[in-house]
Enzyme design. Structure first.
Site, mmCIF file in Angstrom:
data_model
loop_
_atom_site.group_PDB
_atom_site.id
_atom_site.type_symbol
_atom_site.label_atom_id
_atom_site.label_comp_id
_atom_site.label_asym_id
_atom_site.label_seq_id
_atom_site.Cartn_x
_atom_site.Cartn_y
_atom_site.Cartn_z
ATOM 1 N N GLY A 41 -59.323 -25.806 29.730
ATOM 2 C CA GLY A 41 -60.433 -25.053 29.095
ATOM 3 C C GLY A 41 -60.330 -24.412 28.468
ATOM 4 N N ARG A 42 -61.225 -23.486 28.641
ATOM 5 C CA ARG A 42 -61.414 -22.373 27.934
ATOM 6 C C ARG A 42 -60.000 -21.786 27.713
ATOM 7 N NH1 ARG A 42 -65.643 -18.424 31.186
ATOM 8 N NH2 ARG A 42 -64.453 -19.751 33.479
ATOM 9 N N GLN B 56 -66.058 -39.169 29.552
ATOM 10 C CA GLN B 56 -66.900 -38.337 30.418
ATOM 11 C C GLN B 56 -68.156 -38.723 30.466
ATOM 12 O OE1 GLN B 56 -68.184 -34.116 31.847
ATOM 13 N NE2 GLN B 56 -65.985 -34.641 33.052
ATOM 14 N N CYS C 258 -70.994 -29.658 36.736
ATOM 15 C CA CYS C 258 -72.419 -29.175 35.218
ATOM 16 C C CYS C 258 -72.690 -28.276 35.716
ATOM 17 C CB CYS C 258 -72.103 -30.336 33.663
ATOM 18 S SG CYS C 258 -72.824 -28.902 32.598
ATOM 19 N N GLY D 159 -59.978 -23.858 36.410
ATOM 20 C CA GLY D 159 -60.499 -23.010 36.593
ATOM 21 C C GLY D 159 -59.642 -21.453 37.104
ATOM 22 N N ASP D 160 -59.892 -21.215 35.738
ATOM 23 C CA ASP D 160 -59.795 -19.826 35.176
ATOM 24 C C ASP D 160 -57.350 -19.227 34.840
ATOM 25 O OD1 ASP D 160 -61.221 -18.453 35.404
ATOM 26 O OD2 ASP D 160 -60.795 -17.367 37.802
ATOM 27 N N HIS E 264 -63.409 -27.756 39.586
ATOM 28 C CA HIS E 264 -63.719 -26.916 39.842
ATOM 29 C C HIS E 264 -63.355 -25.104 40.865
ATOM 30 C CE1 HIS E 264 -64.205 -23.768 36.305
ATOM 31 N NE2 HIS E 264 -65.298 -22.997 37.359
ATOM 32 N N LYS F 205 -64.990 -34.944 38.023
ATOM 33 C CA LYS F 205 -64.936 -33.959 37.412
ATOM 34 C C LYS F 205 -66.447 -33.046 38.627
ATOM 35 C CE LYS F 205 -63.554 -30.218 35.358
ATOM 36 N NZ LYS F 205 -64.518 -28.457 34.583
ATOM 37 N N MET G 181 -65.092 -30.234 27.290
ATOM 38 C CA MET G 181 -65.954 -28.728 26.778
ATOM 39 C C MET G 181 -67.291 -29.074 26.194
ATOM 40 S SD MET G 181 -62.977 -26.616 27.339
ATOM 41 C CE MET G 181 -62.443 -26.557 26.171
#
Length: 330
Positions: A229-230, A73, A103, A206-207, A172, A142, A20
């Site tokens: 990630g987040r 990356q 991205c 993702g999520d 993702h 990715k 990230m």
């Protein structure tokens, strides 16, 4: 059966920390590793920046022994530049090289890099082949489901990139057009995992922001591992909580105030060690609200933390936080 990328053994069901921008630096990676991340990546690095010896790009090559296995990356739009950047990144000594074809942000995708390569699969394949041939390390990728709802071409991407030698693929579950909106759709990720021609590990991204999602989606979508990630920002404990649930079927209690403080201080210390006191303190400011999310009346403390430029003062403020909230939650 352990999941392997080349000769790298990641265990039975690895949890990966997503790369990230402005987040996945060595101090952040340290606290995630301490809490159970199995494989981590640097922030994405511009191939052009590496070739030009741009200071910001070169600093992103910093990796430490405690982080292993770690991937660097890279992203770019020019095949020759990606080839050269791969050579430079390989010399930095990571365990693998990862290519960003996911991205979605404008200044990447609109310059022909990142997710924009999903609009030109032949070019993506040629670029990937060039990277694979330029390093002795395993190469992973990715990406996303496709550019938009009309071009969900990741099924073809998976087969063709495997053919030119990638050793793992993280998907993702959104298109580029979705950015980070809406819900991630993992059904195509499962379709790829079920493809009899696919032999490399497939990781879903993702999520995933809870133990329940990780456990349910592991079974439902049949992936080899999950990239987070987040949900790890300000909450690196998510890795240990998921692992504990997988091992025992039980929920691990969330971090105490003392643990939040300790983790935050470790992160701060690593940031200062890496970038020096001034920059280390400045770059830590984006993390305080995440570490203490959910604490009522925290705004005053946050304002003091993000305006302080002294390590000792920050430590004193965090002691106040500890005293206030430990007493209230006792």
């Amino acid at each position: 059966m352990p999941v392997k990328i080349g000769t790298i053994d990641l265990g039975a069901f690895p949890l990966l920390l997503a790369p990230m921008e402005d987040v996945s630096d060595p101090p952040f990676r340290y606290v995630c590793k301490q809490n159970g991340a199995d494989l981590m990546y640097t922030e994405f690095i511009s191939s052009e920046g590496l070739i030009r010896d741009a200071a910001k790009s070169l600093q992103k090559l910093d990796i430490f022994e405690y982080e292993r296995p770690i991937g660097i990356q890279i992203f770019g739009s020019n095949i020759e530049s990606m080839r050269e950047a791969t050579v430079i990144a390989t010399k930095a000594g990571p365990d693998l090289i990862d290519i960003n074809y996911g991205c979605p942000v404008k200044n990447v995708a609109c310059r022909g890099a990142g997710a924009s390569l999903l609009q030109d699969i032949d070019r993506m394949v040629a670029m990937t082949k060039a990277v694979v041939e330029s390093t002795h390390l395993p190469v992973t990728v990715k990406t996303r489901l496709g550019w938009d709802d009309n071009t969900k071409n990741v099924f073809e991407v998976a087969e063709r990139l495997q053919d030119v030698g990638i050793k793992a693929l993280t998907i993702h579950g959104r298109t580029r057009a979705q950015m980070y909106k809406g819900s991630a759709d993992w059904s195509m990720i499962r379709d790829i995992k079920r493809n009899p021609f696919i032999e490399i590990p497939i990781f879903g991204n993702g999520d995933v922001d809870s133990v329940e999602k990780a456990a349910n989606w592991r079974m439902e979508y049949e992936v080899d591992g999950i990239m987070i990630g987040r949900a790890a920002i300000g909450y690196p404990w998510i890795f240990r909580e998921i692992k504990h649930f997988f091992a025992t079927g039980e929920h691990l209690a969330g971090p105490t105030i003392a643990e939040r403080i300790e983790n935050c201080l470790t992160h701060l210390q690593k940031s200062i060690e890496w970038k020096g006191e001034k920059t280390g303190i400045f770059e830590m400011r984006r993390h305080y609200s995440n570490y203490f999310k959910g604490l009522h009346d925290f705004k005053e403390f946050r304002m003091r933390l993000v305006t302080s430029d002294s390590q000792n003062t920050i430590i004193e403020i965090l002691e106040e936080v500890k005293e206030k909230y430990e007493t209230e939650m006792a």
